[in-house]
Design a protein around this motif. Sequence first.
Motif, PDB file in Angstrom:
ATOM      1  N   LEU A 117       0.844  -1.194   0.000  1.00 13.60           N
ATOM      2  CA  LEU A 117       0.000   0.000   0.000  1.00 13.60           C
ATOM      3  C   LEU A 117       0.880   1.245   0.000  1.00 13.60           C
ATOM      4  CD1 LEU A 117      -2.686  -0.950   2.699  1.00 13.60           C
ATOM      5  CD2 LEU A 117      -2.653  -1.507   0.261  1.00 13.60           C
ATOM      6  N   ASN A 118       0.461   2.261  -0.751  1.00 10.65           N
ATOM      7  CA  ASN A 118       1.130   3.563  -0.740  1.00 10.65           C
ATOM      8  C   ASN A 118       0.248   4.531   0.039  1.00 10.65           C
ATOM      9  OD1 ASN A 118       3.414   2.899  -2.428  1.00 10.65           O
ATOM     10  ND2 ASN A 118       1.983   2.817  -4.148  1.00 10.65           N
ATOM     11  N   SER A 140      -3.330   8.577   6.430  1.00 10.47           N
ATOM     12  CA  SER A 140      -4.426   8.104   5.584  1.00 10.47           C
ATOM     13  C   SER A 140      -5.553   7.589   6.469  1.00 10.47           C
ATOM     14  CB  SER A 140      -3.946   6.980   4.664  1.00 10.47           C
ATOM     15  OG  SER A 140      -2.927   7.424   3.802  1.00 10.47           O
ATOM     16  N   GLU A 169      -9.767   5.220   3.482  1.00  6.72           N
ATOM     17  CA  GLU A 169      -8.818   5.255   2.366  1.00  6.72           C
ATOM     18  C   GLU A 169      -7.968   3.993   2.341  1.00  6.72           C
ATOM     19  OE1 GLU A 169      -7.927  10.045   1.890  1.00  6.72           O
ATOM     20  OE2 GLU A 169      -6.873   8.891   3.420  1.00  6.72           O
ATOM     21  N   GLU A 205     -10.109   1.055   1.098  1.00  9.39           N
ATOM     22  CA  GLU A 205     -10.325   1.071  -0.347  1.00  9.39           C
ATOM     23  C   GLU A 205      -9.063   0.658  -1.101  1.00  9.39           C
ATOM     24  OE1 GLU A 205     -11.822   4.831  -1.565  1.00  9.39           O
ATOM     25  OE2 GLU A 205     -13.754   4.594  -0.540  1.00  9.39           O
ATOM     26  N   GLN A 206      -7.907   1.163  -0.661  1.00  6.60           N
ATOM     27  CA  GLN A 206      -6.667   0.812  -1.347  1.00  6.60           C
ATOM     28  C   GLN A 206      -6.318  -0.658  -1.136  1.00  6.60           C
ATOM     29  OE1 GLN A 206      -1.985   2.112  -1.481  1.00  6.60           O
ATOM     30  NE2 GLN A 206      -3.471   3.629  -0.805  1.00  6.60           N
ATOM     31  N   ALA A 260      -5.921  -3.395  -3.982  1.00  3.05           N
ATOM     32  CA  ALA A 260      -4.689  -4.173  -4.108  1.00  3.05           C
ATOM     33  C   ALA A 260      -4.999  -5.663  -4.216  1.00  3.05           C
ATOM     34  CB  ALA A 260      -3.776  -3.907  -2.909  1.00  3.05           C
TER      35      ALA A 260
END
Length: 469
Positions: free
Chosen positions: A20-21, A76, A80, A83-84, A88
């Motif tokens: 994750l970013n 974050s 968020e 969702e990421q 992924a």
Amino acid sequence: MRLLHNCATDVSESEAKVLLNLRSSTGETIQVRLQSTSPSTDATLEWRSAPDEPQLTIRQDEAGVTDVRKASEISSSAEEIREQFLAALSEVAITESGGIEYLEEGLPDDDVDFPYDPETIRVDTKPFNISLVYEMIKDGDINLSPDFQRQFVWTDIGARSRLIESIMLRIPLPVFYMSQDRSGRLHVVDGLQRLTVISQFLDNRLKLRDLEYLKEEEGKIFRDDDPAKCIDQRYRKRIMQTQIMFNIIDPQTPTDVKFDIFKRINQGGRPLNAQEIRNCMSAPATRALIGSLATSEEFLAATQASVGTVRMQNQELTLRFLAFRLTQLGLLEAYSGNMDRFLDDATDTLNNNESVHGILARDFRQAMRNGEHLFGQYAFRKCLSSDLEPGARRRLINNSLFTTWSVTLADIPDARTRQQAEGSFATLVAEELERDLAYLDSVTSGTNDRRRLSYAFSVARRFCEEHVR
């Protein structure tokens, strides 16, 4: 929702890892790698970050994410992150269902956005009546056969019929986007399905059905000697005279700008992936080259026909090989660390250098034959010694290993590789991956990093120098 452990037929280490970013409390981008635990008795997975990274824990069950716990240094929001994380997991499933190992590619080395000059954006808006558009399709001036969308044309006859009904009712159609090549030919960027339906109807290959308003026209085609079998003449004239708007991307527009426009346009419905976009921006000869190599006997044999075609995974692998060979031919700048940009530039280079297509095809087939002979069923797969044991599950194709080994093996004649026992390199490279942790890491995480990729290339070259004489 299926747990990630159930997503793939073949196996890879990435089944239990995602990257994750996220945003840090100082506003910087931070990467957090999550490792999953084994499912508990209640079928729940717990994902945890590595000890040396900002602490993040995500709990997941069959219904989705049930809990997100994060350290204060991660700014974050939980939503968020959720969702990421789900995105992924979806990316892992899509990638690995195509037979490619999902890798932690990391951020591009040159991840700096240089805004291009707005003056270089050249998009002209022009009206075309359907009569002219149909003539251009028949003459080949509008390309209606980009490979990536052949299987995505509407299959619902009712939906296709209602598009035609909209034209008959004078309801304006959304704008179409085209990319014009240097020969003047138009390639459909957005609106291919609609143009295909219109062309099908004018070809009498669509019989109207399930209309909402013009019920009297159901069961009819566009034109027939028997008036009872075709739509009313006034509707035929109306269709042919209807004007539709084309936004045409000028061929002089810089390649990076074209790709950016394409990516911005294709955001709705089923967004195209990077390789599908490149395919649409490719010249016919480039599409033919990549398509033929990605389905060649040599490629299928070397990869055990395990690489997916639906999202063009096989073609992106092929393009990776071609891109690095182009650098060796001096036609493309050396890889700088941004793989997407590198492959975009390679596509443009192929479009403008058709004379080397034959050489590249020869080299690719050579590389695939060598890979199959030296590695057998384990070619381009990240296998440790335990993965070579009888009954072990087959590993997925590894992008980094495919790139570095295929490019390296392209320079070795068949006669030299045939001096080695079939499959002999599988054991040698498995032992090297276990001995050299830097090599293992270079083909596992941050695989698009310029330095890691360079190291993986150096190992492949050294092996060939030592063992293939």
